[in-house]
Design a protein around this motif. Structure first.
Motif, mmCIF file in Angstrom:
data_model
loop_
_atom_site.group_PDB
_atom_site.id
_atom_site.type_symbol
_atom_site.label_atom_id
_atom_site.label_comp_id
_atom_site.label_asym_id
_atom_site.label_seq_id
_atom_site.Cartn_x
_atom_site.Cartn_y
_atom_site.Cartn_z
ATOM 1 N N ALA A 234 -5.497 -1.211 1.604
ATOM 2 C CA ALA A 234 -6.636 -0.819 0.779
ATOM 3 C C ALA A 234 -7.169 0.545 1.188
ATOM 4 C CB ALA A 234 -7.740 -1.873 0.883
ATOM 5 N N SER B 71 -4.894 2.916 -0.353
ATOM 6 C CA SER B 71 -5.165 2.974 -1.795
ATOM 7 C C SER B 71 -6.406 3.807 -2.070
ATOM 8 C CB SER B 71 -5.353 1.558 -2.354
ATOM 9 O OG SER B 71 -4.186 0.790 -2.199
ATOM 10 N N ARG C 141 -10.234 -5.614 -3.457
ATOM 11 C CA ARG C 141 -10.039 -5.185 -4.838
ATOM 12 C C ARG C 141 -11.371 -4.796 -5.475
ATOM 13 N NH1 ARG C 141 -6.033 -5.631 -8.699
ATOM 14 N NH2 ARG C 141 -6.771 -5.799 -10.856
ATOM 15 N N THR D 32 -5.129 -2.755 -5.521
ATOM 16 C CA THR D 32 -4.573 -2.536 -4.179
ATOM 17 C C THR D 32 -3.637 -3.699 -3.867
ATOM 18 O OG1 THR D 32 -5.116 -2.111 -1.848
ATOM 19 C CG2 THR D 32 -6.456 -3.729 -3.006
#
Length: 849
Positions: free
Chosen positions: A516, A519, A794, A800
């Motif tokens: 994450a 991301s 998320r 992600t």
């Protein structure tokens, strides 16, 4: 009962080996972790530090006073030294000998990132000793702290926050533990950094305090430090304290996980031991022992094993502390001058935890032993009796724990998703989920085995009747043995569940958090073509910034890390990581998730905040904040960002970044129609030789991935390593424990016509069934934990990936299978070779007679 307990340990010592080893390793880990954690709680005053030779030190009061609604005053430290006012410097100078300290970033090309520049006169306050050469006499001459003699006379490039320069080394000093310094003349140091960071005073402390009060007109905005308090003025001390926080969490988690696993191991081995000894315990009841005496017997056995294991664990701790310190230093978690004394109370604490763990582990087993009926001594059952009370307890305890874990991860994702990005918080939930799966293993193992063994048997029978007669017998025997010997199945399955779920939950959650973060970086840089990053330096100098800005055809976004203190009602100010940026370029270059407002409205009178900012301010609202140097501001909220998986919680105008603070990076966006090759060449030329490099957004994300993978690797070594070792030992010990009870069963199979290979095959297949059931339950627990982390993250960063450590989990299952096969098949083979068939035949004949 003490004599009986000693006899039991002597005769059935194999049954307690796994318990002993698990407890010993657990106590050893705690005896290693407790001294290290205790040492982080208070760093001892070193004999040598930045101001060790100065009787009195005057520094700015680096705190801000926050008055809450009730009128109480709280002090919060600020992150940037504002410098001492000229009035204070003059007043303190009148008390006697005083040396002004100007400290600033100054790094030789071959020097470390944290190298600092200072005036030569202040070197005496830190106990520096010139070993070769002479002091700097003019601008451009320097003395290198801890430098090699070969540097003397050399002309070297040096970088400061303002840009590059060339210096000549005139001398070197002995190495000191608290800093790497480059000493200039006092005059040049004052020009490079005009702010006076501290005063080393050699007069009377009382006179210095009075002078400070006069210099500030009766206020107390400067601190007068004497004795051990002088150490707080050394930046190295503050850095060391910050490092200590990064030690407590992994060591605490490792010790906690080790204790968690040890409880399950002790509980499992003692429960299996009680099952094996039911007739012995029934005989004791038959000859007059009370239920209380049987419970006392079990506790005495646990205490004796605990004492021996605690003693062995403390010995391991004595050897483990220096090894742990070396490991932490090698992985740059602590500095080389960090000392870890081993105290008697730390060893006693670890031993006490070991004893408590042993007693908790036998709590349920002792109650089960007390319920043994005397009549069981007069009967011999061929099939184990199913403990319905124990199953009810497992269903209730395991079900409640699993429900609590599911509710916690669901609530985190829905209500507080930012907690999903916290590795420590995720680890706490992991223990709940792993504990639930391990508790339910005893009641879910048999249904799982029944489920995934039914279909292959049918297929084998239909495909080849002869093969079914040969292989099917082995398969059916193994299946029935696993289903009927539920205690052995449970004790074999539980360690596998712990291993797989612990690794899957921890590594999966951490890997998902890391993904994450990547991301988030990719999203933020989606409008960015190139990124200027530091190369061997802690940041980018003003020269780099100015040269990049001079390149045509680009829009640069200069980001400088800073801190903003948020005002909170009835609470002290809260420090938030922030970034000082070019307000005109923020909306063009950065791709941030804006909930309301506009990034283009950011300016000197406004601020952009995350939606998790204290008080949840709205766009257009004015909020009170304190900047990194303690300056109070009332800023209008220009935009509110959706909470992202990043440490940056606010953006302010670049004018608040500080004059001497190095920029963190520069994001570059090419103008439409710009010549990419030409622009990149100009950027590389602009930063050449200035401690900076040109990279792409993909390279920045890849670098973040590499750093996160290293972090995950360190997490495996520190948190999972010993815990997995415990579980493997428990798995092997369980199977070795049960082989003495299975000799009759194995011999009966041989007498029924099964070959040695078929008997061993049945043992192996049964073992693999248990390992497979444990792997499935462990994967289920991992899925719950990873899904919770993914759902929370998320919400923060948008789409992600969820990271499942399939390879690691597969490797651990293979390790479990290998260890279990060796521990089950090898003793079975030895029992068959010792002629167990003839012995059991003699027993049967005797019974018939």
């Amino acid at each position: 009962m003490l004599t009986v307990a000693l006899s039991t340990l002597r005769v059935r010592w194999v049954s307690f080996v796994g318990t002993f080893v698990a407890l010993a390793f657990g106590v050893g880990l705690m005896a290693t972790a407790i001294p290290v954690i205790a040492a982080t709680g208070g760093v001892a005053t070193p004999a040598q530090h930045r101001y060790a030779k100065a009787p009195v030190v005057v520094v700015p009061n680096t705190t801000i006073d926050v008055v809450d609604d009730s009128g109480q005053v709280e002090s919060t430290a600020v992150t940037q030294q504002p410098g001492l006012p000229a009035a204070v410097v003059k007043a303190v100078g009148a008390t006697g000998k005083v040396i002004a300290d100007h400290s600033f970033y100054a790094q030789l090309t071959t020097g470390p990132k944290d190298q600092v520049g200072r005036g030569w006169s202040i070197a005496a306050a830190g106990g520096y000793r010139l070993t070769t050469g002479h002091a700097p006499a003019r601008d451009g001459e320097v003395v290198v702290g801890g430098g090699a003699r070969s540097l003397i006379g050399r002309t070297l490039p040096l970088t400061t926050s303002t840009g590059p320069m060339t210096v000549t080394v005139t001398g070197v000093t002995a190495k000191v533990p608290f800093e790497d310094a480059v000493f200039f003349t006092d005059a040049q140091a004052a020009r490079l950094s005009p702010a006076v960071d501290a005063l080393a005073a050699y007069g009377s402390a009382a006179e210095v305090r009075q002078a400070v009060e006069e210099g500030f007109g009766g206020t107390s905005h400067a601190l007068v430090l004497t004795g051990d308090a002088r150490l707080t003025a050394d930046p190295h001390h503050s850095e060391l304290l910050a490092l200590m926080d990064s030690v407590d969490t992994p060591l605490g988690l490792a010790a906690g996980v080790a204790g968690f696993v040890a409880v399950f191991v002790v509980s499992g081995t003692f429960a299996l031991s009680i099952s094996q000894r039911r007739r012995e315990l029934a005989l004791l009841r038959l000859v007059g022992s009370t239920r209380r005496q049987l419970r006392t017997l079990i506790y005495l056995e646990a205490v004796m094993v605990g004492v021996l294991a605690s003693a062995a664990g403390c010995a391991m701790g004595l050897a483990g502390v220096p090894l742990c310190r070396t490991w932490l230093i090698d992985h740059h978690i602590i500095t080389a001058d960090f000392a870890v004394p081993v105290t008697w109370w730390a060893l006693l604490t670890a031993a006490g935890i070991g004893m408590v763990t042993a007693l908790i582990g036998v709590l349920v087993s002792s109650r089960r032993a007390g319920r043994v009926n005397p009549g069981e001594a007069l009967q011999e059952a061929s099939v184990e009796r199913r403990p319905r009370g124990g199953h009810i307890f497992r269903w209730v305890a395991g079900g409640l724990a699993l429900a609590a874990g599911i509710v916690a991860v669901t609530g985190t994702a829905a209500v507080q998703p930012e907690a999903g990005a916290n590795a420590a918080a995720s680890a706490s939930l992991v223990l709940v989920i792993v504990g639930a799966c391990a508790t339910l293993a005893g009641v879910l193992a048999a249904p799982l085995i029944r489920l995934f063994t039914a279909l292959p048997g049918l297929l084998a029978a239909r495909r080849d009747r002869d093969a079914a007669d040969a292989g099917g017998a082995v398969w059916t025997t193994a299946r029935q043995s696993a289903l009927t010997a539920f205690r052995r199945t449970s004790a074999t399955t539980t360690p596998v569940v712990i291993i797989v779920s612990l690794a899957g939950c921890l590594l999966g959650s951490i890997g998902t958090i890391n993904a994450a973060q990547v991301s988030g970086v990719r999203r933020q840089l989606s409008h960015t073509d190139y990124v200027i990053q530091p190369a061997g330096t802690p940041g980018l100098s003003r020269t780099v910034v100015e040269r990049v800005r001079s390149v045509t055809g680009i829009t640069p976004l200069v980001t400088t890390p800073t801190t903003v203190f948020a005002s909170r009602p009835l609470k002290p100010a809260l420090a938030r990581h922030a970034a000082a940026v070019d307000s005109t370029a923020l909306a063009t270059v950065a791709d941030l998730r804006v909930s309301s407002g506009s990034l283009s409205r950011l300016g000197p009178d406004s601020i952009v905040v995350s939606d998790i900012w204290p008080g949840s301010p709205k766009t257009g609202q004015r909020i009170k904040v304190w900047l990194a140097d303690g300056t109070q501001k009332s800023l209008e909220v220009a935009a509110v960002l959706a909470a992202g998986n990043t440490d940056v919680r606010a953006y302010v105008d670049s004018s608040y970044g500080g004059t001497t603070t190095l920029a963190g990076r520069i994001d570059v966006r090419l103008a439409p129609g710009a010549d990419r090759a030409k622009t990149v060449a100009e950027l590389r030329t602009a930063v050449h030789g200035l401690g900076a490099r040109v990279t792409t957004a993909d390279q920045v994300a890849a670098a973040a991935t590499d750093a996160n993978e290293e972090s995950s690797h360190n997490g495996i070594l520190m948190i999972l390593g010993l815990s997995i070792l415990y579980a493997v030992i428990a798995l092997a010990n369980t199977l070795v424990m049960t082989i003495s009870d299975r000799r009759r069963e194995l011999a009966m199979l041989r007498l029924a016509g099964a070959t040695t290979g078929q008997v061993l095959g049945a043992v192996a297949v049964e073992t693999l069934m248990c390992v497979g059931a444990g792997a499935v339950l462990g994967a289920l627990g991992s899925a719950i934990s990873i899904t919770g982390s993914w759902a929370a993250l998320r919400q923060l960063v948008g789409p992600t990936p969820a990271v499942v450590p399939w390879s690691t989990m597969g490797e651990l299952v293979a390790v479990c299978a290998a260890a279990a096969l060796v521990a089950a098949v090898a003793p079975a083979l030895a029992a068959l070779r010792r002629g167990a068939g003839r012995n059991i035949l003699a027993d049967i004949s005797g019974e018939a007679g």
